[in-house]
Scaffold this active site. Structure first.
Site, PDB file in Angstrom:
ATOM      1  CD  GLU A 280      13.634  75.610 165.691  1.00  0.00           C
ATOM      2  OE1 GLU A 280      13.860  76.931 165.537  1.00  0.00           O
ATOM      3  OE2 GLU A 280      14.003  74.769 165.103  1.00  0.00           O
ATOM      4  CD  GLU A 357      20.888  75.574 162.972  1.00  0.00           C
ATOM      5  OE1 GLU A 357      20.412  74.714 163.861  1.00  0.00           O
ATOM      6  OE2 GLU A 357      20.448  76.500 162.621  1.00  0.00           O
ATOM      7  CG  ASP A 361      22.349  70.681 167.609  1.00  0.00           C
ATOM      8  OD1 ASP A 361      21.256  70.799 167.482  1.00  0.00           O
ATOM      9  OD2 ASP A 361      22.849  70.090 166.760  1.00  0.00           O
TER      10      ASP A 361
HETATM   11 ZN   LIG Z   1      18.432  75.350 164.418  1.00  0.00          ZN
END
Ligand SMILES: [Zn+2]
Length: 414
Positions: A280, A357, A361
């Site tokens: 996050e 994303e 990551d």
């Molecule tokens: Zn995410």
């Protein structure tokens, strides 16, 4: 363009997108069914066959039911537009109110309330049948009704003044009204982002400060390492409604909060929570929220400009079943019909989101251990009964997150 041509163009596009959606859903169902018999290799150590099959059945049940929704939505849209539904409601409201601005607002509100009432059986079935059948629903009918009432009330308190302001500007500001309306829209959205964590979210859930000292120390160390300040770590009683778990950030500047669902904290180890949080933080560090807001604002400017052009034609109204043009009806038609055409850009939006994303990551893997994030993700897939084998094309179209196998392979390669 003539009204008839536009009607045909609209119906053809709606038919095309509806068929495309149904086709994607069918592909998704077939793909999941083909991979139901065995757990994919990458997950064999952590996921049991029974859990894999539960995920397949849950995803299939939701997808099959969504196909009914796709058909229903298309039919409803046709009835409202070319079927004359909006015109009928506008005529009734014209009989009740004399002031044009009030007539417009009454028409808009009636259509919105009517559509949400008609959608209610679908939402009820999803919550109390599908979610309940797979053991996810924790909501009572009473809580469901209270939520709906609160939602409507907040919508009215925030939405009605906005609607009033927008229609007023559309009527008064001449050729460049869309610039003024855009300004109001931007300010309104920023305001919501500011008040959401402290005023709106607490109306639905309880937020208590994170108590677990060991976890708190670990998280604060991570925050310090990443140079992140927040106004608090909170636990949300997500278990009040659903067994699904999650973690998120809300707010801006000083109101920024980190929120964990209680359901998530119950399941993950400290290292795994840390990895999820690092992911996050990755979104934050890469300015994903800001980029997304900027993209949304740019698109809304484009939409409002387009609406400004369409409003000046007669084919736009007549082609969509409206014979008495007005600013309110233009606004309503535009926002009802736009998603039909927007379907074609949804793969681009999804790809943009999946790119973020991957970046988050990668950030998490640098700040914590990639393996912790992998373990946390697999647990979340398992707990949410999210399928590990989505149809690749379906996923490209709709998924804001990369498919499980792709995401985990990517993390393991880092
Ligand atoms: Zn995410």
């Amino acid at each position: 363009m003539t009204a008839t041509q536009f009607t045909l163009f609209f119906i053809a596009t709606l038919a095309l997108t509806t068929l495309a959606r149904l086709w994607l859903a069918r592909r998704h169902l077939a793909h999941i069914a083909r991979h139901r018999a065995a757990v994919p290799d990458a997950f064999r150590e952590q996921i049991q066959l029974a859990d894999h099959q539960k995920a397949a059945d849950y995803t299939s049940a939701k997808t099959r039911f969504s196909m009914l929704g796709i058909l229903f939505d298309a039919a409803l849209l046709l009835i409202f537009t070319v079927g004359g539904g909006i015109q009928l409601i506008a005529d009734i409201c014209q009989g009740w109110f004399s002031q044009p601005l009030v007539q417009g607002i009454a028409t808009l509100v009636t259509v919105l309330v009517l559509s949400s009432l008609l959608e209610t059986p679908f939402s009820l079935y999803r919550t109390f049948r599908i979610e309940a059948r797979f053991g996810f629903n924790k909501m009572t009918v009473k809580l469901y009704l209270i939520d709906a009432l609160k939602g409507m009330l907040i919508g009215a308190i925030l939405g009605l003044p906005l609607l009033f302001g927008v229609l007023w500007l559309m009527g008064r500001m001449g050729e460049y009204w869309w610039l003024y309306v855009w300004g109001v829209w931007v300010v309104f959205n920023l305001l919501i982002l500011f008040i959401y964590p402290s005023f709106i979210a607490p109306l639905f859930n309880k937020f208590s400060p994170l108590q677990d000292q060991a976890m708190k120390t670990r998280i604060e160390a991570l925050l310090a390492r990443c140079g992140f300040t927040s106004s608090g770590l909170f636990v949300m009683d997500g278990s009040k409604r659903s067994a699904h778990g999650n973690a998120y950030f809300t707010g801006f500047g000083k109101t920024k909060r980190i929120v964990f669902f209680d359901t998530l904290l119950e399941r993950l180890s400290i290292s795994e929570v840390e990895a999820v949080l690092a992911h996050e933080l990755g979104h934050f560090k890469h300015h994903h929220v800001m980029k997304r807001i900027a993209a949304t604002f740019t698109m809304s400017l484009g939409c409002l400009w387009l609406l400004g052009q369409l409003m000046q034609t007669s084919w736009f109204y007549q082609g969509l079943g409206v014979s008495t043009p007005s600013t309110a009806l233009a606004l309503l038609l535009f926002f009802m019909v736009m998603p039909v055409f927007g379907f074609f850009i949804s793969p681009i939006m999804s790809a943009y989101s999946r790119k973020h994303e991957f970046e988050a990551d990668a950030y998490a893997a640098r700040q914590t251990a990639a393996n912790d994030l992998v373990r946390a993700l697999v647990k979340m897939y398992q707990d949410n009964a999210a399928t590990l084998t989505p149809d690749p094309l379906y996923s490209k179209f709709y998924d804001s997150h990369p498919p499980a196998a792709v995401r985990i392979a990517n993390l393991q390669a880092l």
